[in-house]
Design a protein around this motif. Structure first.
Motif, PDB file in Angstrom:
ATOM      1  N   ASP A  58      38.203   5.608  14.950  1.00 49.94           N
ATOM      2  CA  ASP A  58      36.552   5.372  15.304  1.00 49.94           C
ATOM      3  C   ASP A  58      36.523   5.926  16.409  1.00 49.94           C
ATOM      4  O   ASP A  58      37.007   6.010  17.022  1.00 49.94           O
ATOM      5  N   GLU A  59      35.218   6.280  16.494  1.00 50.48           N
ATOM      6  CA  GLU A  59      34.499   6.607  17.601  1.00 50.48           C
ATOM      7  C   GLU A  59      35.327   8.220  17.873  1.00 50.48           C
ATOM      8  O   GLU A  59      34.962   8.511  19.239  1.00 50.48           O
ATOM      9  N   VAL A  60      35.893   8.854  17.314  1.00 51.71           N
ATOM     10  CA  VAL A  60      36.467  10.334  17.557  1.00 51.71           C
ATOM     11  C   VAL A  60      35.124  11.615  16.948  1.00 51.71           C
ATOM     12  O   VAL A  60      34.800  10.992  15.552  1.00 51.71           O
ATOM     13  N   THR A  79      38.383   5.460  22.764  1.00 50.36           N
ATOM     14  CA  THR A  79      38.980   4.843  22.323  1.00 50.36           C
ATOM     15  C   THR A  79      38.658   3.716  22.894  1.00 50.36           C
ATOM     16  O   THR A  79      38.438   3.052  24.219  1.00 50.36           O
ATOM     17  N   LEU A  80      39.108   2.460  22.050  1.00 54.37           N
ATOM     18  CA  LEU A  80      38.046   1.346  22.364  1.00 54.37           C
ATOM     19  C   LEU A  80      39.696   0.427  22.259  1.00 54.37           C
ATOM     20  O   LEU A  80      39.508  -0.698  22.317  1.00 54.37           O
ATOM     21  N   LEU A  95      36.817   6.639  27.611  1.00 51.08           N
ATOM     22  CA  LEU A  95      36.319   8.362  26.672  1.00 51.08           C
ATOM     23  C   LEU A  95      37.175   9.795  27.306  1.00 51.08           C
ATOM     24  O   LEU A  95      38.140   9.264  28.626  1.00 51.08           O
ATOM     25  N   GLY A  96      37.283  10.124  26.196  1.00 49.12           N
ATOM     26  CA  GLY A  96      38.942  11.579  26.558  1.00 49.12           C
ATOM     27  C   GLY A  96      37.392  12.816  25.709  1.00 49.12           C
ATOM     28  O   GLY A  96      36.302  12.556  25.295  1.00 49.12           O
ATOM     29  N   TYR A  97      37.158  14.251  26.083  1.00 46.34           N
ATOM     30  CA  TYR A  97      36.350  15.187  25.964  1.00 46.34           C
ATOM     31  C   TYR A  97      37.208  16.029  25.983  1.00 46.34           C
ATOM     32  O   TYR A  97      38.169  16.704  27.011  1.00 46.34           O
ATOM     33  N   ARG A 119      25.554   5.934  23.343  1.00 40.96           N
ATOM     34  CA  ARG A 119      26.897   4.637  21.360  1.00 40.96           C
ATOM     35  C   ARG A 119      27.474   4.099  22.279  1.00 40.96           C
ATOM     36  O   ARG A 119      26.854   3.464  22.292  1.00 40.96           O
ATOM     37  N   GLY A 120      28.421   4.060  23.283  1.00 42.56           N
ATOM     38  CA  GLY A 120      28.938   2.630  24.024  1.00 42.56           C
ATOM     39  C   GLY A 120      28.234   1.431  24.824  1.00 42.56           C
ATOM     40  O   GLY A 120      28.587   1.062  24.009  1.00 42.56           O
ATOM     41  N   PHE A 121      27.178   1.875  25.616  1.00 41.24           N
ATOM     42  CA  PHE A 121      26.166   1.356  25.988  1.00 41.24           C
ATOM     43  C   PHE A 121      25.430   0.451  25.176  1.00 41.24           C
ATOM     44  O   PHE A 121      25.555  -1.045  25.409  1.00 41.24           O
ATOM     45  N   GLU A 122      24.384   1.595  24.906  1.00 38.56           N
ATOM     46  CA  GLU A 122      23.763   0.990  23.428  1.00 38.56           C
ATOM     47  C   GLU A 122      24.343   0.283  22.205  1.00 38.56           C
ATOM     48  O   GLU A 122      23.461  -0.643  22.141  1.00 38.56           O
TER      49      GLU A 122
END
Length: 187
Positions: A58-60, A79-80, A95-97, A119-122
């Motif tokens: 999720d989230e990648v 990464t959660l 966060l990775g990129y 995305r992460g905060f909102e």
């Protein structure tokens, strides 16, 4: 189905098996993986395995330029869940990129990072997002500072398991409060 995120120039979407050849094209470049802590991809099969495991979380997201259609030119993700090497508390993420070398210096990484912070905060309601870079990776350092991250700590003995070595890694952080303050100044 994974969420699709969009910015002015980018589409961030889930990785698919059909992306393996494109991933290999960029992830086989010696300038990309080692700077981020992973070995260059050796063949399309390896790239496909990464898509099915690491990138299936999720989230990648695959970073795609709208003008180039649907071809990924990099990857970004939150990464959660922590690990023994990288502990995370509830409400935190790392966060990775990475962005392919032909697209460096075009503001793509900061644009993708800012969307992942949104995305992460909102959307996900995170409280803190960490992001690290290895000593010498000044491109990543600049992206993080440009996006509002602040220095948090340094690990002088970071085990880089995939490369079988130890490096110095610097960690930066941005809090939800910092994000909202930064966002209010841009409006």
């Amino acid at each position: 189905m994974k969420t699709v995120l969009e910015t002015d120039r980018l589409i961030l979407r889930g990785w698919e098996d059909r992306d393996a050849a494109g991933l290999y094209k960029y992830a086989s470049d010696e300038r990309i993986g080692p700077a981020a802590g992973w070995p260059p991809h050796k063949d399309i099969g390896y790239s496909r395995a990464v898509i099915r495991t690491v990138f299936a979380k999720d989230e990648v997201y695959a970073i795609c330029l709208k003008e180039n259609g649907n071809e990924p030119i990099g990857s970004i993700g939150l990464t959660l869940e922590g690990s023994p090497e990288r502990p995370l508390q509830k409400g935190e993420a790392e966060l990775g990129y990475w962005v392919a070398h032909p697209f460096w210096g075009q503001g793509i990484a900061p644009e993708a990072v800012m969307e992942m912070l949104r995305r992460g905060f909102e959307d996900l309601g995170l409280k803190r997002i960490y992001c690290g870079y290895f000593k010498g990776n000044n491109n990543s350092k600049r992206v993080q500072l440009k996006c509002g991250f602040k220095y948090h700590h340094t690990n002088t003995m970071c085990r880089v398991i995939m490369l079988g070595e130890t490096r110095v890694e610097h960690f930066n952080i941005i809090t939800a409060s910092d994000y909202w303050t930064q966002k209010s100044h841009k409006i």
